[in-house]
Structures are given as structure tokens and as C-alpha cells.
Design an enzyme around this catalytic site. Structure first.
Site, mmCIF file in Angstrom:
data_model
loop_
_atom_site.group_PDB
_atom_site.id
_atom_site.type_symbol
_atom_site.label_atom_id
_atom_site.label_comp_id
_atom_site.label_asym_id
_atom_site.label_seq_id
_atom_site.Cartn_x
_atom_site.Cartn_y
_atom_site.Cartn_z
ATOM 1 N N TYR A 85 -57.675 -25.796 -89.841
ATOM 2 C CA TYR A 85 -59.073 -25.361 -89.816
ATOM 3 C C TYR A 85 -59.932 -26.611 -89.964
ATOM 4 O O TYR A 85 -59.474 -27.715 -89.670
ATOM 5 C CB TYR A 85 -59.231 -24.327 -90.956
ATOM 6 C CG TYR A 85 -60.534 -23.607 -91.008
ATOM 7 C CD1 TYR A 85 -61.047 -22.956 -89.892
ATOM 8 C CD2 TYR A 85 -61.274 -23.571 -92.191
ATOM 9 C CE1 TYR A 85 -62.266 -22.295 -89.958
ATOM 10 C CE2 TYR A 85 -62.482 -22.901 -92.261
ATOM 11 C CZ TYR A 85 -62.975 -22.272 -91.144
ATOM 12 O OH TYR A 85 -64.178 -21.620 -91.206
ATOM 13 N N ARG A 139 -71.049 -23.507 -79.156
ATOM 14 C CA ARG A 139 -71.479 -24.312 -80.318
ATOM 15 C C ARG A 139 -70.321 -24.350 -81.290
ATOM 16 O O ARG A 139 -70.291 -23.597 -82.273
ATOM 17 C CB ARG A 139 -72.735 -23.695 -80.946
ATOM 18 C CG ARG A 139 -73.392 -24.562 -81.984
ATOM 19 C CD ARG A 139 -73.441 -23.892 -83.360
ATOM 20 N NE ARG A 139 -72.171 -23.934 -84.045
ATOM 21 C CZ ARG A 139 -71.819 -23.182 -85.082
ATOM 22 N NH1 ARG A 139 -72.632 -22.296 -85.559
ATOM 23 N NH2 ARG A 139 -70.647 -23.292 -85.663
ATOM 24 N N LYS A 157 -59.145 -19.467 -87.093
ATOM 25 C CA LYS A 157 -59.726 -18.425 -87.962
ATOM 26 C C LYS A 157 -58.717 -17.293 -88.143
ATOM 27 O O LYS A 157 -58.569 -16.748 -89.231
ATOM 28 C CB LYS A 157 -61.021 -17.880 -87.355
ATOM 29 C CG LYS A 157 -62.131 -18.911 -87.258
ATOM 30 C CD LYS A 157 -63.197 -18.723 -88.316
ATOM 31 C CE LYS A 157 -64.236 -19.836 -88.231
ATOM 32 N NZ LYS A 157 -65.180 -19.884 -89.337
ATOM 33 N N GLU A 228 -67.849 -15.732 -83.017
ATOM 34 C CA GLU A 228 -67.739 -17.057 -83.638
ATOM 35 C C GLU A 228 -68.334 -18.126 -82.739
ATOM 36 O O GLU A 228 -68.015 -18.190 -81.539
ATOM 37 C CB GLU A 228 -66.250 -17.363 -83.883
ATOM 38 C CG GLU A 228 -65.990 -18.577 -84.733
ATOM 39 C CD GLU A 228 -66.427 -18.393 -86.181
ATOM 40 O OE1 GLU A 228 -66.118 -17.334 -86.765
ATOM 41 O OE2 GLU A 228 -67.080 -19.297 -86.717
ATOM 42 N N ASP A 229 -69.136 -18.971 -83.315
ATOM 43 C CA ASP A 229 -69.617 -20.196 -82.664
ATOM 44 C C ASP A 229 -70.216 -19.972 -81.280
ATOM 45 O O ASP A 229 -69.932 -20.713 -80.327
ATOM 46 C CB ASP A 229 -68.480 -21.234 -82.634
ATOM 47 C CG ASP A 229 -68.191 -21.778 -84.042
ATOM 48 O OD1 ASP A 229 -68.798 -21.267 -84.997
ATOM 49 O OD2 ASP A 229 -67.372 -22.691 -84.176
ATOM 50 N N ASP A 251 -69.729 -14.278 -87.698
ATOM 51 C CA ASP A 251 -69.262 -15.071 -88.831
ATOM 52 C C ASP A 251 -70.262 -16.157 -89.221
ATOM 53 O O ASP A 251 -70.450 -16.450 -90.402
ATOM 54 C CB ASP A 251 -67.924 -15.710 -88.425
ATOM 55 C CG ASP A 251 -67.250 -16.419 -89.565
ATOM 56 O OD1 ASP A 251 -67.331 -15.929 -90.700
ATOM 57 O OD2 ASP A 251 -66.639 -17.480 -89.325
ATOM 58 N N ASP A 252 -70.902 -16.776 -88.236
ATOM 59 C CA ASP A 252 -71.797 -17.897 -88.541
ATOM 60 C C ASP A 252 -73.082 -17.420 -89.212
ATOM 61 O O ASP A 252 -73.623 -18.107 -90.069
ATOM 62 C CB ASP A 252 -72.106 -18.684 -87.261
ATOM 63 C CG ASP A 252 -70.818 -19.238 -86.685
ATOM 64 O OD1 ASP A 252 -70.236 -20.125 -87.312
ATOM 65 O OD2 ASP A 252 -70.351 -18.728 -85.644
ATOM 66 N N ASN A 398 -70.234 -28.749 -90.522
ATOM 67 C CA ASN A 398 -68.842 -29.064 -90.182
ATOM 68 C C ASN A 398 -68.794 -29.787 -88.851
ATOM 69 O O ASN A 398 -69.683 -29.591 -88.017
ATOM 70 C CB ASN A 398 -68.040 -27.760 -90.052
ATOM 71 C CG ASN A 398 -67.922 -27.038 -91.367
ATOM 72 O OD1 ASN A 398 -67.678 -27.627 -92.400
ATOM 73 N ND2 ASN A 398 -68.125 -25.728 -91.328
#
Ligand SMILES: NC(=O)C1=CN([C@@H]2O[C@H](COP(=O)(O)OP(=O)(O)OC[C@H]3O[C@@H](n4cnc5c(N)ncnc54)[C@H](OP(=O)(O)O)[C@@H]3O)[C@@H](O)[C@H]2O)C=CC1
Ligand SMILES: CC(=O)C(=O)O
Ligand SMILES: [Mg+2]
Length: 540
Positions: A85, A139, A157, A228-229, A251-252, A398
Site C-alpha cells: 500500500y 488521480r 486496497k 477510489e481515486d 473512499d477519498d 500520499n
């Protein structure tokens, strides 16, 4: 094999000796016991110098011997998570088209539009599917638009779902949507694994997403989806578009909101005890106002209103800074997601310098979700320290090289008084003879338990109250020893215990919101539920 929890929560693996079936005699080495083989795998892993080599080794181990991979992962969470991760998964994404060996998930391409149902039906375990992490690669962490190179994020994840919440491996579907990329470097790369085209326009993407979501829900009727992202505008748009139709969460926005609220609450207790300021007097400055920054701001605002503040009072505790500086009404046109938190009360000229903004806001907490490396300079950290005996400083971007500051800088420039959490891990430090531990404010603490709770409750949707329950559950799950050590988040080695508690809280919230579909859980007492949840977890 069984996993036993010792009194301090550390998981110990006990492997029962199995007689080797005659059928295998001669086909494996004469002496190959699981315990010694675990040592061998660890030795092989540790012999690699570079993070990316460790990542490739563990990917191969997971492919060839998933039992061993998850067994080691569970017993070495602190060592494994930075590899599978963040931060190393960031490098794996950047280099994915070069290190790729074999498929680990499902790719759905814009070229499949009109035929998506057939494509997703190619997945091998149709009935088993319970949770999918879906990215469009636009992203990835703070690394920008990586196109289909985003696949390792979905894979990573889901490995944490399996290790951290005992979701069965065959119940997970990592997905990367191939909708083009606007990163020229990948379009020019002969090894790039995605469609060689710019990202499709939003109208075409909407049609694709509608077809994709419909295909997923009919092909996998028990599936929950974690977005996600996605780039920030699409992250908010698709969450709103699908959240009342399918069991989905982002999630973000929501996972990050939940994990940061949890760490903030634990930090605010310590900070308030030192300053004498009640929780309601805290002022939170967000450096970065994208999906993560605004997601956290919304979660904090919702918590403050639960505490009895009016929406306006709660809103007034929050200040956003984006690439143009402080977000305020008179600045002009603002992206939709920033409007709620735009300051009505600031009338001056645009304020860009972060030191001026700190001087104006006098924040108790500074949260970085900006992707700007070292934006929290020594002067910024000192400014926070000058106005707070225990400043809350969370550089959450991150991977680690984009962190707004290091743990060392935060400790040094606050004389060891900082209450710290970062998105990617830093090592503990010895400061003037005292051991100081950095927190890891990463949504990896939330999504495994949130997903597990939603799956067990057979939830039709993921409500804000379920996300909030996950957040408060995490905040509560610190042990007295962990509080004594000054930790803001529990030790990651206890992830299964934490996920059990979060899942229990999430199930109760789903029941309260009437979105659950599991009558038998309604009549179970809390303690029975806490005992039952681990029995549903897959163990290597
Ligand atoms: N710890 C965790 O669990 C999580 C961490 N993250 C991390 O958060 C980061 C941001 O993610 P996300 O919100 O989705 O990304 P976005 O790109 O949407 O947001 C970045 C934000 O930072 C702002 N920004 C950019 N440059 C500056 C600058 N020089 N000064 C001030 N603000 C600036 C942008 O401003 P503008 O709006 O004007 O462009 C934008 O508001 C990523 O690194 C991601 O990895 C994300 C999710 C979870
Ligand atoms: C942690 C995470 O989800 C991110 O950085 O995007
Ligand atoms: Mg993310």
C-alpha cells in the site's frame, strides 16, 4: 492454522502440523514446513533493497501462495502495509506498465461501451463477489492521472480488505476503468497498457458509468462498490449520482473524512487538556480543498452539528485553502464542492501566504491534503506551535514524498509537542529521551471494517450515519495503553480487532437507518455480535 489474540491484542499464528499427503511425496522438497517456509519468504523479501522489488516479490507470492502471503501480512502488518500500500504502491502504479506480469483484476475499457455486461461477466467468481474497488486512474494518490496504471491501487486496497477484515479473497474484484489518460508520458510509452487516447468527455463518461454500474449490480447482486481515486469533480459527482441507487461509497471523500475525524477527536482531547479550550473552540485549517480536504471538512462539520452546534456555527470552525489561497466568497467563481466552506466573513484582498492565513485564522489544527511536499515549512510549524501548546498537524498527502512535512520536522519545530498524523507512515522518533510515535491518518483504518459491516448487514446503501459510526468506532478503539503512549490511532497490528468493532458499529447504524437486510443480526446482543463477526472472517 488458527489466529489467537494475546492479551495485548497481538496476533499470534499457530500452525497445526499436517501429515503430508502421499500424493505430494517427491513433488515438494523433503522438509517443507509452513513455519520454516514463512521464515524463508521473509528472508527473501528482506533481501531486496528497493521497495518496488519487494512489491514485485509480494505480488508474486500472493499469486503463487496466497495463504502464505496473507499469513505473513497479518503477522507483519507494519512491515507489509508500506509495501503493498502507500507509499510503495505509488511507485508500482507509476511503473505498472513496465512491471506488469499477469492480470490481477478486471479492466473495463471505454471501447467496451455497449457491451459492458458481457465484459464484467467474464469475471471468474460471479456468485462470490461482495466488494469491488473501482478506480478510473485519474488521480492516483497525489500522483495525478495515471490511466490504467492505477490498477495496483484497487489491488492494494482489496489486499487490505482481506488481511484487515477477513473478506474472502474470491469475494473481491479489483477494477480499473480505461477511459484514456491525459498524461502524455503514458500516451508516448510503447509499453503503456491502456487505450492510447485522451480522457473521454464527461458526457461520454457518464453514459459509460451508468452502463457500468447497471452491469455490475445485475451481474453481482450482492456487491458493494468502493470508488477510489477519481479526480475530484467526478468523485463528488458519481457519489451523488449512485449513492441512493446502489451500495457505494467514495473512499477519498468518506473514508478519509472518517479516519481524519477519528484522529482529530483523539488529538483534540489531548490538545484541549493542554490549552483549556473546549472542543467547540477548535478552528481547523485545511491546506488543500479537493475530494479529500472537503470530504474531511464535511465529516467534521457533521460531527460538530451532532454535538449541538448549528450548521452555521459548525461551518464557521472550518477554513479552506486551495492553490489560490484562502477560499472566500468575494474571491469569485468557486468549484461547487468548495462553496459550503467558502468564508462569508472575510472581506480583504486574496490571502495566499500560509503564514498570513495562520495569523488570521489562529487555527488549533492544520490538515494537509494538498499534494505539496514540505508545504508545512519550519516557519509554518513554528507558527502553529506559537499559538497552541499542543498543535495538531496532520500532513496527510500520499505517497510519503508528497507529505506536507516529515514527522521529524514537526517534532523538532514544536519542541516535541506536536499531535501528528500523516497519510503514509513515518518511523517513531526518540526526542529528548522520550519515544514519540507518529499516527497514520489513512483511510486503511476505516474501509475494511466499514465494508465488512455493510456486507454482513446486507446493506442496500452506505449512509452517512454508517460512515460516522465507523469513524467514532475507530476513535473509541484505542486501548488505555495506546492512549498512555500518546497514540492517535490504534496499532495497525490490531486491525482485525478494530475492524470487528467498526463492523459492529456499522451494522447497528445500518439497522437504525433501515438499510440492512439481515433480520437475525437485529436480535443479536452487542456482545454476541462482537463474537459472531470474527467467525465470518476468512483466515489464511
Ligand atoms: N491520508 C489519507 O487517507 C488520504 C490522503 N489523500 C491524499 O490527499 C491528497 C489530495 O487528494 P485530493 O483531495 O483527492 O486531490 P485534489 O487534487 O483534488 O486536491 C488537492 C487540493 O490541493 C490544492 N492545492 C494544490 N496546490 C496547492 C498549493 N500550492 N497550495 C494550497 N493548496 C494547493 C488544490 O487546489 P485547487 O482546488 O485550487 O486545485 C486542491 O484543492 C493526495 O495526495 C491524496 O493522496 C487522499 C485520500 C486519503
Ligand atoms: C489513501 C488514499 O486513498 C489516497 O491517498 O488517495
Ligand atoms: Mg484514495
Amino acid at each position: 492454522m488458527t489466529i489467537a489474540l494475546t492479551s495485548n491484542g497481538v496476533q499470534k499464528l499457530k500452525v497445526a502440523a499436517q501429515p503430508r499427503p502421499q500424493l505430494l511425496r517427491g513433488l515438494t522438497p523433503p522438509v517443507l514446513t509452513p513455519d520454516v517456509h514463512a521464515m524463508r519468504c521473509l528472508e527473501q523479501l528482506r533481501s531486496k533493497d528497493k521497495g518496488i522489488e519487494k512489491y514485485i516479490y509480494l505480488s508474486m507470492l500472493k499469486e503463487q501462495d496466497p495463504e502464505m502471503f496473507y499469513r505473513l501480512c497479518l503477522s507483519h502488518m507494519t512491515e507489509f502495509t508500506p509495501i503493498i500500500y502507500t507509499p510503495t504502491v505509488g511507485d508500482a502504479c507509476l511503473q505498472y506498465s513496465h512491471i506488469y506480469r499477469r492480470p490481477e483484476g478486471l479492466f473495463v475499457s471505454i471501447k467496451d461501451k455497449g457491451n459492458i455486461k458481457a465484459i464484467v461477466s467474464n469475471w471468474k467468481q460471479l456468485d462470490e463477489a461482495r466488494i469491488s474497488v473501482v478506480t478510473d486512474g485519474s488521480r492516483i494518490l497525489g500522483l495525478g492521472d495515471l490511466g490504467v496504471n492505477g490498477m495496483p491501487i484497487s489491488v492494494g486496497k482489496l489486499s487490505l480488505y482481506i488481511a484487515g477484515a477477513g473478506i474472502r479473497p474470491e469475494s473481491t474484484i479489483p477494477i480499473c476503468l480505461d477511459l484514456g489518460t491525459n498524461t502524455q508520458k503514458f500516451l508516448d510509452d510503447p509499453l503503456y497498457l491502456g487505450s492510447r487516447q485522451k480522457r473521454v468527455a464527461s458526457e461520454e463518461m457518464d453514459e459509460f458509468m451508468d452502463e457500468f454500474m447497471e452491469a455490475m449490480s445485475t451481474t453481482f447482486p450482492k456487491l458493494m462498490i468502493q470508488f477510489e481515486d477519481f479526480s475530484t469533480d467526478n468523485a463528488f459527482r458519481y457519489l451523488e449520482r449512485y449513492r441512493n441507487k446502489y451500495p457505494v461509497f467514495n473512499d477519498d471523500i468518506q473514508g478519509t473524512g472518517a479516519v481524519v475525524l477519528s484522529g482529530f477527536l483523539n488529538a483534540a482531547k489531548i490538545s484541549s487538556a493542554a490549552s483549556g479550550r473546549p472542543l467547540s473552540d477548535h478552528r481547523i485549517l485545511f491546506f488543500g480543498a479537493g475530494s479529500a480536504g472537503v470530504g474531511v471538512a464535511m465529516q467534521l462539520m457533521s460531527f460538530f452539528t451532532l454535538q449541538g452546534m448549528s450548521a452555521e456555527e459548525a461551518r464557521s470552525r472550518i477554513y479552506l485553502v486551495d492553490s489560490q489561497g484562502l477560499v472566500f466568497d468575494a474571491r469569485g467563481k468557486l468549484a461547487e464542492h468548495k462553496k459550503v466552506f467558502s468564508r462569508h466573513d472575510y472581506q480583504g484582498p486574496p490571502m495566499k501566504n500560509i503564514l498570513d492565513i495562520i495569523d488570521y485564522v489562529q487555527p488549533t489544527a492544520l490538515l494537509g491534503l494538498s499534494t505539496i511536499t514540505d508545504a508545512f515549512t519550519p516557519a509554518v510549524i513554528q507558527a502553529m506551535s506559537a499559538i497552541n501548546p499542543r498543535p495538531i498537524i496532520f500532513p496527510l498527502s500520499n505517497p510519503v514524498r508528497l507529505s506536507e512535512c516529515t514527522f521529524e520536522a514537526a517534532v523538532t519545530h514544536t519542541g516535541g509537542n506536536v499531535l501528528f498524523a500523516s497519510g503514509s507512515p513515518f518511523n517513531p522518533l526518540d526526542f529528548e529521551g522520550k519515544a514519540l510515535y507518529p499516527g497514520q491518518g489513512n483511510n486503511m483504518y476505516i474501509f475494511p471494517g466499514l465494508g465488512l459491516g455493510a456486507i454482513l448487514a446486507k446493506s442496500k446503501s452506505v449512509t452517512d450515519s454508517m460512515v460516522e459510526a465507523a469513524s467514532l468506532g475507530l476513535a473509541e478503539s484505542l486501548t488505555p495503553e495506546e492512549r498512555e503512549m500518546g497514540l492517535l490511532y490504534p496499532r495497525i497490528e490490531r486491525i482485525r480487532e478494530i475492524s470487528t468493532f467498526i463492523a459492529k458499529q456499522v451494522i447497528r447504524a445500518a439497522q437504525k437507518a433501515n438499510v440492512d437486510d439481515s433480520e437475525s443480526l437485529r436480535t443479536m446482543s452487542d456482545s454476541a455480535l462482537m463474537q459472531w463477526i470474527p467467525t465470518k472472517m476468512w483466515n489464511p
